[in-house]
Design an enzyme around this catalytic site. Structure first.
Site, mmCIF file in Angstrom:
data_model
loop_
_atom_site.group_PDB
_atom_site.id
_atom_site.type_symbol
_atom_site.label_atom_id
_atom_site.label_comp_id
_atom_site.label_asym_id
_atom_site.label_seq_id
_atom_site.Cartn_x
_atom_site.Cartn_y
_atom_site.Cartn_z
ATOM 1 C CE1 TYR A 136 -2.799 -3.288 0.832
ATOM 2 C CE2 TYR A 136 -4.402 -1.569 1.233
ATOM 3 C CZ TYR A 136 -4.102 -2.890 0.998
ATOM 4 O OH TYR A 136 -5.111 -3.823 0.932
ATOM 5 C CE LYS A 186 -1.558 -17.489 0.499
ATOM 6 N NZ LYS A 186 -2.170 -18.856 0.542
ATOM 7 C CG ASP A 219 -5.046 -19.902 2.237
ATOM 8 O OD1 ASP A 219 -4.351 -19.697 3.258
ATOM 9 O OD2 ASP A 219 -4.720 -20.705 1.358
ATOM 10 C CG ASP A 243 -7.939 -3.690 2.982
ATOM 11 O OD1 ASP A 243 -9.050 -3.464 3.492
ATOM 12 O OD2 ASP A 243 -7.581 -3.217 1.888
ATOM 13 C CG ASP A 247 -13.732 -4.806 4.454
ATOM 14 O OD1 ASP A 247 -13.348 -4.118 5.426
ATOM 15 O OD2 ASP A 247 -14.052 -4.311 3.355
#
Ligand code: ATP
Length: 350
Positions: A136, A186, A219, A243, A247
């Protein structure tokens, strides 16, 4: 004296911040909290009028003269580039080094949970997202843009300092909660940029023996947050993973209308804002749910030691949800200001 900078911003931002300020006034009267505020004219209107996004004088004033910043939302269809929002929000985030993004996620009413047979006790987590690094930062570029041979690159930046300071915050938070910290990454597919997080976690963990630290691939974490949400207490992740998972978590408890957040440089700077955006589709309709902004103010009150006031505001929001004294997104038929009035009355009698 608590000094608060108010940046209502665009769209429904001013509508929800107006209600949050009424609640702050009610709480300060009830719990005797001295505070002052100053309204900042920053956002799309000013940008379209003058070309200003975050002028240096405003930045310095915000940096030096306030204990906390309260933001509504930035984003306006008249500024398709979203340039002003990037300058203001990303500018504050980077320049004030607000490296912690904290999003508490708590189910208050089983009716709002899309998972079956889940009770409020099952979902109570805090997402701690790194707020200044990862993909970002805007570092990257294109080669042969808009040709069939285009190459696009976004650089993922992780510093050991950035990992250490965020993990330390997350460990301390977990120690004050149920003592379970889950690092989501990850590291299997992104071994360098996410491996650094695992090494930092392993080195820091012995300093926090009261906290159980574990790692999960993001995941797998996404699946388990849906199937076993009760396993999660503090979830920590880099800017990208945080992020996405935050959500997902917000959706488990009622969505954007109920999701508050804080962006912090702990002990130095603090910015509070609802997670939702400017929602241009509902501006002026009275449908904007002010609870996320009001809950953000409750976070502010708690961080500055006004625990009774924070508890009262939070309980009032829970009462509003349970009694369906809410805007239509949560099943009620009140307008934005009516929800504010309900919360103020509850706080006044707390
Ligand atoms: P931005 O582009 O500024 O992020 P947005 O409105 O496109 O804002 P979201 O904030 O994610 O993005 O909102 C998506 C939709 O959810 C909105 O268009 C609106 O219909 C609904 N929504 C968001 N916030 C609220 C709220 N506080 N109360 C009621 N509905 C909301």
């Amino acid at each position: 004296m608590l000094r608060i900078a108010l940046l209502p911003g665009d769209g429904i931002g001013p509508e929800v911040i107006h209600e949050a300020c009424r609640v702050l006034t009610a709480a300060s009267t009830r719990f005797d909290i001295p505070w002052t505020s100053e309204l900042f004219d920053l956002g799309a209107e000013r940008y379209l009028r003058t070309g200003d996004t975050l002028p240096e004088a405003d930045f310095i004033h915000l940096r030096d003269d306030f204990d906390a910043i309260v933001v509504g939302a930035f984003g306006d269809p008249r500024v398709p580039s979203n340039l002003h929002a990037k300058d203001i929000l990303l500018g504050l985030r980077q320049r004030l080094d607000l490296y912690v993004n904290l999003r508490p996620v708590q189910l208050v009413d089983a009716r709002l949970c899309p998972l079956k047979d889940r009770a409020p006790a099952d979902i109570d987590m805090a997402i701690v997202r790194e707020n200044t690094e990862s993909v970002y930062t805007g570092i990257g570029g294109h080669l042969r843009k808009d040709t069939p041979h285009e190459v696009a690159q976004s650089v993922m930046i992780h510093t050991r300092m950035g990992c250490d300071r965020l993990l330390r915050y997350a460990f301390e938070l977990a120690g004050q909660r149920r003592g379970v910290l889950t690092l989501c990454d990850k590291a299997n597919a992104i071994p360098h940029a996410h491996g650094i997080w695992r090494r930092a976690l392993a080195e820091l963990a012995p300093q926090f023996p009261e906290v159980t630290a574990r790692t999960l691939y993001a995941d797998v974490a996404a699946m388990r947050m849906v199937t076993h949400p009760q396993e999660f207490d503090v979830i920590v992740g880099d800017n990208l993973i945080g992020d996405i998972l935050s959500d997902l978590a917000a959706a488990l408890v009622g969505g954007l209308g109920l999701a508050p957040s804080a962006s912090l440089r702990p002990g130095v700077h603090a910015l509070y804002e609802p997670v939702h955006g400017s929602a241009p589709d509902i501006v002026g309709t009275g449908k904007a749910n002010p609870l996320a902004a009001i809950l953000s103010v409750a976070m502010l009150l708690r961080d500055f030691g006004h625990v009774d006031a924070a508890d009262a505001v939070q309980s009032a929001c829970t009462a509003a949800v349970l009694a369906t004294e809410t805007t239509p997104d949560l099943g009620g038929n009140l307008a934005t200001a009516e929800v504010g009035t309900y919360i103020c009355a509850q706080v006044a009698h707390a």
